[in-house]
Design an enzyme around this catalytic site. Structure first.
Site, PDB file in Angstrom:
ATOM      1  NE  ARG A 113      -1.997   2.040   3.415  1.00  0.00           N
ATOM      2  CZ  ARG A 113      -2.074   2.030   4.749  1.00  0.00           C
ATOM      3  NH1 ARG A 113      -2.838   1.154   5.369  1.00  0.00           N
ATOM      4  NH2 ARG A 113      -1.377   2.889   5.459  1.00  0.00           N
ATOM      5  CG  HIS A 138      -6.895   2.961   5.834  1.00  0.00           C
ATOM      6  ND1 HIS A 138      -7.158   1.718   5.303  1.00  0.00           N
ATOM      7  CD2 HIS A 138      -8.071   3.408   6.355  1.00  0.00           C
ATOM      8  CE1 HIS A 138      -8.433   1.412   5.503  1.00  0.00           C
ATOM      9  NE2 HIS A 138      -9.009   2.416   6.133  1.00  0.00           N
ATOM     10  CE1 TYR A 160       0.207   3.135   8.973  1.00  0.00           C
ATOM     11  CE2 TYR A 160      -1.093   4.804  10.096  1.00  0.00           C
ATOM     12  CZ  TYR A 160      -0.880   3.985   9.001  1.00  0.00           C
ATOM     13  OH  TYR A 160      -1.743   4.043   7.942  1.00  0.00           O
TER      14      TYR A 160
END
Lengths: 326, 363
Positions: free
Chosen positions: B262, B266, B275
């Protein structure tokens, strides 16, 4: 005409519709070879084959979700959850998908499924086998929630549910499964959904109930008759959408209302009915609406169960309170 | 040591990993049949590029308030086009929210994608694939739908299959396991594609499961599982095509774990820098699925700078036209809130519908 119990009437309605519509399939735990733990699907697999009467793995989310997928593909699945106490994994599927599929695709995909489950207490069942949480489902827009109270209602309402183009949660009062027999003609005639039935006509007070509690409510009405009180008894039958009109019509004549359900009181469907009366029928009411319900407690195991369940006496006393209010 | 019990191995399994093109777009060995299908390869490449251009546009539209929260599929284009190009029009897709590439391939329009992400339900009333499921937001719940739809196909004796797409996070959910299990027991025509992009919002793959591969989760359900390099279009297409052929012919369910990454956050509501190490993202930037296929196509004389220029122009024209359509779409009348709730509006809701009209009129 055959005399049938409620569970036999369920079986007869399933068999009738499976013969009439090849898209109807039955699925659930032990519904096939075993014919269901209550025998509601007895003989169906023999007659219609294992492809249409499907023993599922022991997985309730799957049962609810598979029915959604089947319905989206044009089948008419009838999914059985063995007891209402085990229905909650399937709640996600009913709430997140079944109830919304038509809306979210603007009618491109629909969800003509029925989720059947035996519900309610009073048969000294083990833990998690006596729940009556119909209000959880009745809160969900897009669902229908239907509860039969007798063999003939079970036959006619289940046929209606099986033919309905939208998802129906069909809750069967297992205490009534073998409580009584009625003559039920296997004529494929459905009863109407979305309406309350008048189970007993009367003028002095309106008693509103559904499912197994209708029987205590009718018995209370008999006792009251002997005391000179003529009670009207409504069988709500379709809890969602709720036919407030019939209830309001009745209360506009009787001016007093007692609601009876075995589910816990707070947030139960009785609260919705009472609110509807307060909003639209306040001027008809000569007394506060009374609720006779299960307590806001965890439903006890069998030894204390009778203290939890609304009794005929509790109903009669509530009616007296309503009548005595000047 | 003396053996005191009669123990033996009763089950074994292996997980195969397939890739045909390496990160540089060079063949690793013998190529699959699809490598010879020049038209398909070019179409696949075009749709991958269209997806990326659309994706970039959609992010800008979100930033300027013209659509809502949006989840980019940057870096995952080969997976979506790989499996979608292996499907027939009659197969059914059960997608989650990052499968724009597959949806575009299957005929969902850019206008419909924009409508959905812009907050209009009509975006899920696909003009193309009428039987495809809408995007599923509650994670893994659609795995059960795929099983139900596949059951219906099998019951009717149709030569069709369902492709169910989920992520690495979804592979931790019970719905997924229940669905794999039933698909195995009932021997259904359904192919699960687990797009392992290494991150479920902030939780990395290694915190999602201690299993060595996600593909092996299929084994417990009694169905075969395998891994592919998800940035290799040839691998995703070839292995999905094989699984689908088998499924349509009555050979049962299958699972493919597609390894990818990815590249973006998100969603636009997320900030992955909180993170995720920037160096990790940079390391993956070199392994671009679109560049990989382009290198391969150019090597075979199937693509050049001129074709690329024309393609980009065409993509941007299509996107601009779709954007115009999207912005010019008349709003839905408010009563539509009630109009698709049931096949017919129950009498009990007529009053509320009137109330909505009245109060929206007042507003």
């Amino acid at each position: 005409m055959a005399e049938l119990t409620l569970v036999e009437a369920v079986n007869q309605a399933l068999a009738y519709e499976m013969a009439a519509d090849e898209n109807v399939v039955v699925l659930g735990e032990d519904v096939g070879v075993n014919g269901g733990v209550f025998r509601a699907t007895a003989g169906l697999q023999e007659r219609f084959g294992a492809e249409r009467v499907i023993d599922t793995p022991l997985a309730e989310t799957l049962i609810g979700g598979v029915a959604v997928g089947m319905a989206a593909q044009g089948l008419r699945p009838v999914a059985e959850i063995q007891f209402m106490g085990f229905i909650y994994p399937a709640l996600d599927q009913m709430l997140s998908h079944a109830s919304r599929l038509r809306t979210r695709t603007r009618g491109r995909l629909t969800c003509p499924m029925v989720l059947r489950a035996p519900y309610g207490g009073g048969i000294h069942a083990p833990e998690h086998h006596s729940e009556s949480t119909e209000a959880i489902f009745a809160h969900v827009p897009g669902l229908r929630v239907v509860v039969p109270s007798s063999p003939s209602r079970a036959y006619g309402l289940l046929l209606a549910a099986l033919r309905d183009p939208d998802p129906v949660v069909f809750l069967e009062p297992k205490r009534v499964y073998r409580l009584m027999k009625q003559e039920v003609l296997d004529d494929g005639e459905a009863l109407p959904l979305d309406v309350c039935f008048v189970a007993r006509a009367g003028q002095d007070v309106t008693l509103v109930s559904w499912g197994a509690m209708l029987h205590e409510t009718l018995e209370a009405a008999e006792q009251l008759e002997a005391q000179g009180v003529n009670a009207e008894v409504l069988d709500v039958a379709t809890l969602k959408p709720l036919d407030m009109r019939t209830i309001l019509d009745s209360v506009s004549r009787t001016t007093r209302c007692v609601i009876v359900h075995e589910a816990a009181r707070s947030g139960g469907l009785g609260a919705e009915i009472a609110a509807g009366l307060a909003e639209q029928g306040l001027m008809s009411l000569m007394a506060p609406v009374q609720r006779v319900t299960g307590y806001d407690t965890v439903i006890p195991l069998s030894r204390l169960e009778s203290h939890y369940m609304p009794s005929v006496t509790r109903i009669v006393n509530a009616v007296k309170r309503a009548l005595e209010f000047a | 040591m003396t053996k005191t019990t009669d123990s033996q191995i009763v089950a074994r399994f292996e997980i195969e990993h397939t890739r045909y093109l390496d990160e540089q777009g060079q063949p690793c060995g013998e190529l699959p049949e699809v490598a010879g299908n020049a038209d398909l390869l070019r179409d696949a490449y075009r749709t991958m590029v269209l997806t990326r251009r659309y994706d970039g546009k959609a992010l800008n539209l979100q930033r300027t308030g013209q659509i809502g929260t949006y989840g980019s599929s940057l870096g995952q284009e080969a997976v979506g086009i790989g499996f979608a190009s292996a499907m027939t029009a009659r197969d059914v897709l059960a997608p989650t929210y990052r499968e724009f590439s597959a949806q575009l391939w299957r005929g969902v329009s850019i206008t419909e994608l924009l409508l959905y992400w812009g907050g209009d339900e009509r975006g899920s009333d696909y003009s193309g694939p009428r039987e495809d499921f809408p995007i599923c937001v509650p994670i893994a719940t659609h795995c059960c739908h795929a099983v139900g739809a596949a059951y219906a196909m099998k019951l009717r004796g149709e030569e069709r299959a369902v492709v169910c797409v989920l992520g690495d996070g979804a592979s931790s959910k019970g719905d997924f396991y229940e669905s794999l299990n039933a698909a195995g027991v009932w021997h259904l025509p359904v192919v699960f594609i687990v797009i392992n992009n290494q991150w479920a919002i902030s939780v990395p793959r290694k915190r999602q499961s201690a299993a060595q591969t996600l593909a092996q989760k299929a084994i417990a359900g009694g169905i075969p599982g395998e891994q592919v390099d998800g940035n290799d279009f040839l691998a995703v297409h070839d292995r999905t095509a094989a699984a689908l052929s088998k499924a349509r012919a009555g050979g049962g369910a299958h699972l493919i774990e597609a390894l990818t990454y990815r590249m973006g956050d998100h969603t636009t509501a997320d900030d992955a820098s909180r993170y995720r190490d920037a160096a990790e993202v940079e390391a993956h930037r070199a392994d671009d699925p679109i560049a990989r296929l382009r290198t391969f196509l150019e090597g075979r004389g199937l693509w050049d700078a001129q074709a690329e220029e024309a393609l980009l122009k065409d993509c941007d024209q299509r996107i601009d036209k779709a954007l115009e359509e999207y912005l010019a779409t008349p709003p839905q009348p408010v009563e539509v809130l009630f109009d698709y709730l049931y096949a017919e509006l129950p009498e009990a809701l007529a009053e509320q519908r009137q109330q909505l009209l009245r109060e929206s009129g007042d507003g």
